[in-house]
Design an enzyme around this catalytic site. Structure first.
Site, PDB file in Angstrom:
ATOM      1  N   CYS A  68      48.483  25.520  41.277  1.00 12.12           N
ATOM      2  CA  CYS A  68      48.755  26.403  42.723  1.00 12.12           C
ATOM      3  C   CYS A  68      47.241  24.985  43.506  1.00 12.12           C
ATOM      4  O   CYS A  68      46.067  25.908  43.601  1.00 12.12           O
ATOM      5  CB  CYS A  68      48.186  27.564  42.428  1.00 12.12           C
ATOM      6  N   CYS A 106      44.911  27.927  45.711  1.00 14.30           N
ATOM      7  CA  CYS A 106      44.053  28.859  44.777  1.00 14.30           C
ATOM      8  C   CYS A 106      42.987  28.147  44.518  1.00 14.30           C
ATOM      9  O   CYS A 106      42.222  28.428  44.154  1.00 14.30           O
ATOM     10  CB  CYS A 106      45.203  29.186  43.294  1.00 14.30           C
ATOM     11  N   ASP A 107      42.932  27.282  44.197  1.00 18.99           N
ATOM     12  CA  ASP A 107      41.798  25.909  43.186  1.00 18.99           C
ATOM     13  C   ASP A 107      41.312  25.171  43.913  1.00 18.99           C
ATOM     14  O   ASP A 107      40.681  24.201  43.348  1.00 18.99           O
ATOM     15  CB  ASP A 107      43.169  25.696  41.633  1.00 18.99           C
TER      16      ASP A 107
END
Ligand code: FAD
Ligand code: NAP
Length: 320
Positions: free
Chosen positions: A133, A136-137
């Site tokens: 992701c 997200c990261d």
């Protein structure tokens, strides 16, 4: 006794929320259950540029708008990890980790999740450099070099997103041609911060014991093994259906996807399926939404047919 609904929608991604909107607006009692955050895969998407009405919108923002729309006519939403659906006459018992709910009809809208590569280092460095992701990261890799594995829409589009954060993004693809849509490819080829390694058979993710240090791959043409030094590896090698718990219903195909007719009906009366979990070619937000609308209407027709049957036979309806 468990609370009873006309319809329970399992999964509150774009498909499930649209089904919830249509069914509740048709005056059916609706429960949408999700084991994560409503919005589904849209929560992992940076910018959505192919949803009509918006030139570009953040995935979670579109999810919030769909949720507001879905609940405005009384559809309820609850947390629930669905582990089983039991058939009792015409009733459907939806079993979650925390309790049971009963409905006359069920819409399966559980979508799909990312596939894993299954190579050494992937598990070991999960959360320590290996990610599925970018939204997200990605921020953990500001001004560092990262690799993206895959050649589809997700790999290239999320790779492009990463170019806004990382120093350099290298896409490793197993063939010499991308699968991604042409417009996404054009943007990628024009981006100075994006490189491609073609015909790369990725063999392992390497690290120093605590974090990722590189990706080892074999050039399928020359047979040479190389290590690309990177701090992060983003894996986008396709998706797999989320149908655990539904196997015994007899609605899955050999690969685990759910075939339906054009009304989104599965082979079990009163069980419908929509969105990415369906056996189909084009997995998009627009297609999930379209199928959600159709399923909302199909459920209405199905429940109407149960009531018509009851009137004809004079029998007490067993679905509720
Ligand atoms: P999902 O969005 O997958 O939602 C399913 C929901 O079901 C999830 O919330 C999940 O938590 C829940 N669930 C699953 N199992 C259970 C269970 N057992 N019990 C309870 N709840 C459960 N499409 C586009 O059109 N445009 C894009 O720009 C785009 N970008 C993308 C970028 C990425 C990185 C990815 C991965 C996909 C992208 N897609 C895009 C595809 C799009 O996100 C999907 O086609 C769409 O989200 C499918 O919607 P859905 O409702 O079928 O399922
Ligand atoms: P996908 O389209 O199935 O692409 C997967 C990619 O990974 C392919 O390039 C495939 O290579 C490669 N791959 C598969 N297994 C591999 C392995 N074991 N090792 C190395 N590479 C491997 O999956 P996706 O990109 O995640 O997209 C999923 C769905 O979401 C699609 O329907 C897509 O259209 C949709 N989506 C849409 C958008 C958008 O509209 N903007 C954005 C993201 C996703 P091959 O090409 O050789 O098969």
């Amino acid at each position: 006794m468990s609370k009873q609904y006309d319809v329970i929608v399992i999964g509150a991604g774009p498909g499930g929320m649209t089904a919830g909107l249509y069914a509740s607006r048709a005056n059916l009692s609706v429960l949408m259950l999700d084991r994560g955050i409503y919005g589904g895969q849209m929560n992992n998407t940076a910018a959505i540029e192919n949803y009509p009405g918006f030139s570009s919108i953040l995935g979670p923002e579109l999810g919030q708008k769909m949720y507001d729309g879905a609940t405005q006519f009384g559809a309820e939403y609850a947390y629930g990890n669905v582990v089983d659906v039991r058939l009792e006459g015409q009733s459907k018992i939806v079993v979650t980790d925390e309790g049971e709910y009963t409905a006359k009809a069920v819409i399966i809208a559980t979508g799909a999740e990312h596939r894993k590569l299954g190579i050494p280092g992937e598990e070991e460095y999960g959360g320590r450099g290996v990610s599925y992701c970018a939204v997200c990261d990605g921020a953990f890799f500001k001004n560092r070099d990262v690799a993206v594995i895959g050649g589809g829409d997700s790999a290239v589009e999320e790779g492009l997103y990463l170019t806004g954060l990382a120093a350099k993004v290298t896409v490793l693809h197993r063939r010499d041609q991308l699968r991604a849509q042409k417009i996404i490819q054009q943007r990628a080829f024009a981006n100075d911060k994006m490189d491609f390694v073609w015909n790369a058979g990725v063999e392992a993710i390497e690290g120093d014991g605590s974090k990722v240090t590189g990706v080892r791959y074999k050039d399928k043409v020359t047979g040479e093994t190389q290590v690309l030094p990177v701090s992060g590896v983003f894996i986008y090698v396709g998706i797999t259906p989320l149908t655990k718990g539904f196997e015994h219903l007899g609605v899955l195909d050999e690969a685990g996807w759910i075939p339906t007719d054009e009304n989104m009906a599965t082979r079990v009366p009163g069980i419908f399926a929509i969105g990415d979990v369906r056996a189909k070619h084009l997995r998009q937000i627009t297609t999930a939404v379209g199928e959600g609308g159709q399923a909302g209407q199909s459920v209405f027709d199905y429940i109407q047919s149960l009531q018509d049957e009851t009137l004809k036979t004079g029998a007490v309806p067993s679905a509720n």
